[in-house]
Design an enzyme around this catalytic site. Structure first.
Site, PDB file in Angstrom:
ATOM      1  N   LYS A  64       0.742  -1.170   0.174  1.00  0.00           N
ATOM      2  CA  LYS A  64       0.033   0.096  -0.061  1.00  0.00           C
ATOM      3  C   LYS A  64       0.678   1.256  -0.028  1.00  0.00           C
ATOM      4  O   LYS A  64       0.459   2.310  -0.574  1.00  0.00           O
ATOM      5  CB  LYS A  64      -0.948  -0.048   1.279  1.00  0.00           C
ATOM      6  CG  LYS A  64      -2.190  -1.009   1.030  1.00  0.00           C
ATOM      7  CD  LYS A  64      -3.004  -1.021   2.160  1.00  0.00           C
ATOM      8  CE  LYS A  64      -4.092  -1.775   1.885  1.00  0.00           C
ATOM      9  NZ  LYS A  64      -5.204  -1.853   2.989  1.00  0.00           N
ATOM     10  N   ASP A 100      -9.897   3.045   2.222  1.00  0.00           N
ATOM     11  CA  ASP A 100      -9.837   2.204   3.592  1.00  0.00           C
ATOM     12  C   ASP A 100     -10.466   3.138   4.835  1.00  0.00           C
ATOM     13  O   ASP A 100     -11.394   2.943   5.397  1.00  0.00           O
ATOM     14  CB  ASP A 100      -8.626   1.971   4.053  1.00  0.00           C
ATOM     15  CG  ASP A 100      -7.892   0.743   3.271  1.00  0.00           C
ATOM     16  OD1 ASP A 100      -8.965  -0.170   2.827  1.00  0.00           O
ATOM     17  OD2 ASP A 100      -6.611   0.450   3.267  1.00  0.00           O
TER      18      ASP A 100
END
Ligand code: ATR
Length: 283
Positions: A64, A100
């Site tokens: 990420k 997220d």
């Protein structure tokens, strides 16, 4: 449209089930496939998303943060958090997004919990915890205490988040020794586990005696559905939020970025639940 998940390992991911169900529910012609990508292959794998017909993809552990230098631009939330879980491709340009943070907030609010004004204890200082810390500050928590095994990482996260916190918001860092945990949890209204502790066996960072029927306990782990933390929360009579909601909501927001469509949430929840049941059956 073609979509991919870049991560390592990815074979147990249920994102293909969720996204393929969403594509079908919207009558869109496309596929979402796994691209198991060891760290040495990250540059060429990300570059392969620039092909015609590829709408983008998701990025998961451990890439990420590592994908950031390989992208052409970052959406504001991804730039703040410093991590990308969604890539959108348009005409050879790759833009990184972070869904997220919004996915976490959507799942908590869907459970009827509104973190604004609350004292929240966040366990963890990794990628997931970063997104959640920014989301909680944006949601207007009054106090955020970040606890991490490596207390220095908690401090770095707190320093980053403090830059966007408003004057009345108190943000603090701590380790996870028993006395630190007890002190932080004493006045906490919401506890969020964003560590990987709880994925296996009956490991848990929070003592049962620290939870009460006044607490709200959220574990972002979705497999197993009842982690040891959530089991202890149930025994304490606390309100509980599992990680399934965050998984589905981050997926829903990514789907909207790629397709411009409202995500078919019910179909995505159904697919996620079925995929998890299927995995349990194979264990
Ligand atoms: P993710 O991207 O899913 O957040 P990560 O960045 O690897 O994954 O972060 C994992 C988190 O779980 C970290 O906060 C890590 O603590 P450290 O920073 O001290 O490593 C935490 N974690 C993992 N195993 C742990 C354990 N056995 N006890 C306590 N914390 C643990």
């Amino acid at each position: 449209m073609k979509l991919y998940l870049i991560g390592h390992p990815v074979s147990h991911s249920i994102s293909p089930a969720i996204q393929n169900a969403a594509l079908r529910a919207c009558g869109l012609d496309g596929s979402y496939e796994l691209l198991d990508t060891p760290p040495v292959l990250i540059a060429e794998t990300v570059a392969s998303l620039r092909q015609a017909g590829v709408a983008g993809g998701n990025v998961t552990v451990p890439h990420k943060q590592a994908v950031v230098p390989h992208l052409d631009a970052l959406a504001p939330q991804a730039a703040r958090i410093g991590a990308v879980n969604t890539i959108a491709h348009q005409d050879g340009r790759l833009v990184g997004h972070n869904t997220d943070a919004a996915g976490f907030l959507a799942s908590v609010r869907e459970a009827g919990v509104h973190p604004g004004g609350m004292h929240v204890v966040l366990l963890g200082a990794g990628g997931a915890a970063h997104a959640i810390a920014f989301a909680l500050v944006d949601a207007g928590v009054s106090k955020l205490t970040v606890l991490n095994r490596d207390a220095h990482k908690a401090k770095l996260l707190v320093e980053a988040v403090s830059q966007t916190a408003s004057n009345g918001q108190h943000v603090a860092a701590s380790g996870i020794h028993a006395h630190e945990m007890a002190a932080a949890l004493e006045s906490a209204q919401l506890v969020v586990n964003a560590t990987t502790v709880g994925m296996r066996g009956n490991e848990c960072l929070v003592g049962r005696e620290l939870l009460s029927s006044d607490s709200v306990v959220c574990d972002i782990i979705y497999n197993p559905a009842e982690t040891e933390l959530l089991r202890r929360a149930r025994l304490a009579g606390a309100r509980r939020i599992t990680g399934l909601g965050m998984l589905v909501h981050q997926a829903a927001q990514a789907f909207t970025i790629w397709t411009g469509r409202t995500a078919p949430l019910a179909a995505m929840y159904r697919a996620a639940t079925e995929a998890l049941k299927h995995q349990e059956g194979r264990r």
